[in-house]
Design a protein around this motif. Structure first.
Motif, mmCIF file in Angstrom:
data_model
loop_
_atom_site.group_PDB
_atom_site.id
_atom_site.type_symbol
_atom_site.label_atom_id
_atom_site.label_comp_id
_atom_site.label_asym_id
_atom_site.label_seq_id
_atom_site.Cartn_x
_atom_site.Cartn_y
_atom_site.Cartn_z
ATOM 1 N N ALA A 30 0.817 -1.155 0.414
ATOM 2 C CA ALA A 30 0.382 0.307 -0.222
ATOM 3 C C ALA A 30 0.515 1.002 0.198
ATOM 4 C CB ALA A 30 -1.129 -0.304 1.090
ATOM 5 N N PHE A 31 1.826 0.759 0.969
ATOM 6 C CA PHE A 31 3.009 3.077 0.604
ATOM 7 C C PHE A 31 3.800 2.284 -0.431
ATOM 8 C CE2 PHE A 31 6.981 4.143 1.990
ATOM 9 C CZ PHE A 31 6.090 5.221 2.686
ATOM 10 N N VAL A 32 3.861 1.185 -1.404
ATOM 11 C CA VAL A 32 4.426 1.080 -2.377
ATOM 12 C C VAL A 32 3.434 2.422 -3.407
ATOM 13 C CG1 VAL A 32 5.252 0.606 -5.078
ATOM 14 C CG2 VAL A 32 6.408 0.020 -2.459
ATOM 15 N N TRP A 33 1.731 2.277 -3.603
ATOM 16 C CA TRP A 33 1.026 2.125 -4.216
ATOM 17 C C TRP A 33 0.525 3.769 -4.334
ATOM 18 C CZ3 TRP A 33 -3.865 3.840 -2.766
ATOM 19 C CH2 TRP A 33 -4.847 4.092 -4.042
ATOM 20 N N PHE A 34 1.207 4.115 -3.137
ATOM 21 C CA PHE A 34 0.859 5.541 -2.170
ATOM 22 C C PHE A 34 1.467 6.147 -2.771
ATOM 23 C CE2 PHE A 34 1.708 9.325 -0.274
ATOM 24 C CZ PHE A 34 0.482 9.647 -0.119
#
Length: 211
Positions: free
Chosen positions: A146-150
């Motif tokens: 999720a952090f990378v996607w953000f």
């Protein structure tokens, strides 16, 4: 056309609530103070607790205040790509302030015209609850992804991938800090939405009684 306006107003309210909750959380310096001790950042960075807090204050003031043109941290060097990334983060926070200010203007104008904003707020609350429920599930399942996607969503480069040798400030900003801040934002959003839903229900109950 009315359906389209409802969607636009709902999205606008959601962005305003996200802006307010994000700005509240970034200024909760006590959270970072707790993270310093919890994740042993003094030992990890070799920088004292007081200096880490000072550097954090420098960062959050830079990303929020348009009259601070450059970021200069007293205890951390910064690469050119790191500097560009912080500039991009600054733009995002300034945009959040713009949305929040515009939202406040519309709210004040509605009060002056004695027009209820609760139906609009309720649409925004409904949309926020749906989106952030799904987001919470995603974060709980795999925060790193999720952090990378953000970052891929909000940045069109990989400058956020700091190397500790060239941007040692990344050691003072662990991934866990963003996880905690993310859940705080979601928690505040939940409180906002719950408050709006209660007020909206009370508003409709009063209207039915008057009828």
């Amino acid at each position: 056309m009315k359906y389209f306006k409802n969607w636009v107003s709902g999205i606008f309210v959601m962005i305003c609530m996200v802006a307010l909750s994000s700005l509240m959380v970034i200024n909760m310096v006590f959270v970072y103070d707790w993270v310093i001790g919890r994740y042993h950042l003094v030992e990890v960075t070799g920088v004292s607790r007081a200096s880490l807090l000072e550097n954090y204050w420098v960062i959050i003031k830079y990303v929020q205040l348009p009259w601070i043109p450059e970021l200069h941290m007293p205890d951390f060097i910064m690469s050119e790509t790191g500097r560009i990334h912080f500039e991009e983060v600054k733009v995002i926070f300034l945009v959040l302030y713009v949305f929040l200010i515009v939202g406040i203007i519309f709210w004040v104008a509605s009060l002056i015209k004695k027009r209820s904003v609760l139906p609009v707020l309720n649409r925004g609350a409904n949309l926020t609850m749906i989106i952030f429920f799904l987001l919470t599930c995603f974060i709980l399942f795999d925060f790193s992804t999720a952090f990378v996607w953000f970052h891929h969503l909000f940045f069109n480069n990989d400058y956020w991938l700091f190397h500790p040798l060239f941007d040692p400030v990344i050691l003072a900003l662990p991934e866990e800090l963003f996880l905690i801040k993310g859940f705080l934002i979601i928690g505040i959003l939940f409180i906002f939405c719950l408050t709006i839903k209660v007020l909206h229900r009370h508003y409709h109950s009063n209207n039915r009684l008057r009828a």
